[in-house]
Design a protein around this motif. Structure first.
Motif, PDB file in Angstrom:
ATOM      1  N   GLY A 126       0.808  -1.207   0.000  1.00 30.79           N
ATOM      2  CA  GLY A 126       0.000   0.000   0.000  1.00 30.79           C
ATOM      3  C   GLY A 126       0.844   1.261   0.000  1.00 30.79           C
ATOM      4  N   GLN A 199      -4.982  -4.524  -4.377  1.00 32.15           N
ATOM      5  CA  GLN A 199      -4.353  -3.204  -4.340  1.00 32.15           C
ATOM      6  C   GLN A 199      -5.213  -2.202  -3.569  1.00 32.15           C
ATOM      7  OE1 GLN A 199      -3.832  -2.796  -8.629  1.00 32.15           O
ATOM      8  NE2 GLN A 199      -1.596  -2.788  -8.386  1.00 32.15           N
ATOM      9  N   ALA A 202      -4.720  -2.878   0.032  1.00 30.14           N
ATOM     10  CA  ALA A 202      -3.383  -2.478   0.461  1.00 30.14           C
ATOM     11  C   ALA A 202      -3.284  -0.974   0.653  1.00 30.14           C
ATOM     12  CB  ALA A 202      -2.350  -2.956  -0.560  1.00 30.14           C
ATOM     13  N   VAL A 203      -3.723  -0.214  -0.330  1.00 24.66           N
ATOM     14  CA  VAL A 203      -3.591   1.235  -0.227  1.00 24.66           C
ATOM     15  C   VAL A 203      -4.507   1.793   0.864  1.00 24.66           C
ATOM     16  CG1 VAL A 203      -5.341   1.931  -1.936  1.00 24.66           C
ATOM     17  CG2 VAL A 203      -3.260   3.304  -1.635  1.00 24.66           C
ATOM     18  N   TYR A 206      -2.754   1.065   4.225  1.00 21.77           N
ATOM     19  CA  TYR A 206      -1.598   1.943   4.446  1.00 21.77           C
ATOM     20  C   TYR A 206      -2.039   3.356   4.801  1.00 21.77           C
ATOM     21  CZ  TYR A 206       2.245   5.082   3.561  1.00 21.77           C
ATOM     22  OH  TYR A 206       3.185   6.090   3.703  1.00 21.77           O
TER      23      TYR A 206
END
Length: 213
Positions: A126, A199, A202-203, A206
């Motif tokens: 992320g 994705q 993940a982002v 983060y």
């Protein structure tokens, strides 16, 4: 004698109130606690201090840009952004009410993010997307629009650092699936459609782990 009409016009113009008074954060606090008279008060979903609710994917409002908050609430009212819960709970607020609410939430202190529950690998993936992007897939870093450390720039690019992962993930999927269309240039829609589900997770994880300044 010829100056009298001009003086009268100027004097009378001073008596005409502006269309909108200056934003009143104190009044905004009262509105947030009371609601619009027909729906639930803001604190029911967004918390007593604008901290939001991760479990319900209700976003943190504390410390967000005042202009962004106002525009978002207006978008829910006019239908350019759709969320049945939000639309129902603010439909009776006047424009000045929305300005006062935006002023109130923008001035609240931002709480520290909770300890991340995501794996190290997910957070690292992320971080790479958020700060470097993936140019091979035409995915720019989040910080290219949302500013250094994703702290936000203005009413067009809000702070996303410290926002709840559940809310970020929900909104990215809404952009991806065409359910959110309030961006006139469709920038977020185009980016979201290039992201995989992993994705997005993940982002979101983060960004949620980063402190909001």
């Amino acid at each position: 004698m010829k100056l009298k009409p001009i003086v009268m016009i100027v004097a009378s113009s001073l008596l005409i109130p502006s269309v909108f008074a200056a934003s009143d954060a104190q009044r905004g606090q009262q509105l947030a606690m009371q609601g619009d008279g027909s729906g639930a008060p803001c604190l029911a979903c967004h918390g007593a201090n604008g901290e939001g609710n991760a479990a319900g994917a209700f976003p943190m409002l504390a410390g967000l840009d005042e202009g962004y908050l106002f525009r978002t609430m207006k978008a829910y009212q006019d239908g350019t952004r759709v969320n049945p819960v939000m639309s129902m709970n603010i439909d009776n607020f006047k424009e000045q009410d929305l300005r006062d609410l935006a002023a109130y939430f923008s001035q609240l202190s931002v709480p520290k993010p909770s300890a991340p529950s995501a794996t190290t690998e997910l957070l690292e993936a992320g971080e790479k997307l958020a700060t470097l992007g993936n140019w091979d897939a035409y995915i720019p870093p989040c910080s290219s629009c949302h500013g250094p450390n994703n702290q936000g720039v203005d009413e067009n690019f809000p702070r996303i650092a410290g926002q709840h992962a559940s809310y970020i993930e929900q909104q990215l999927k809404a952009w991806q699936q065409g359910q959110r269309t309030s961006d006139p240039v469709q920038l977020m829609e185009a980016i979201a459609k290039r992201l995989s589900d992993e994705q997005i997770k993940a982002v979101a994880a983060y960004l949620a782990s980063q402190p909001a300044q």
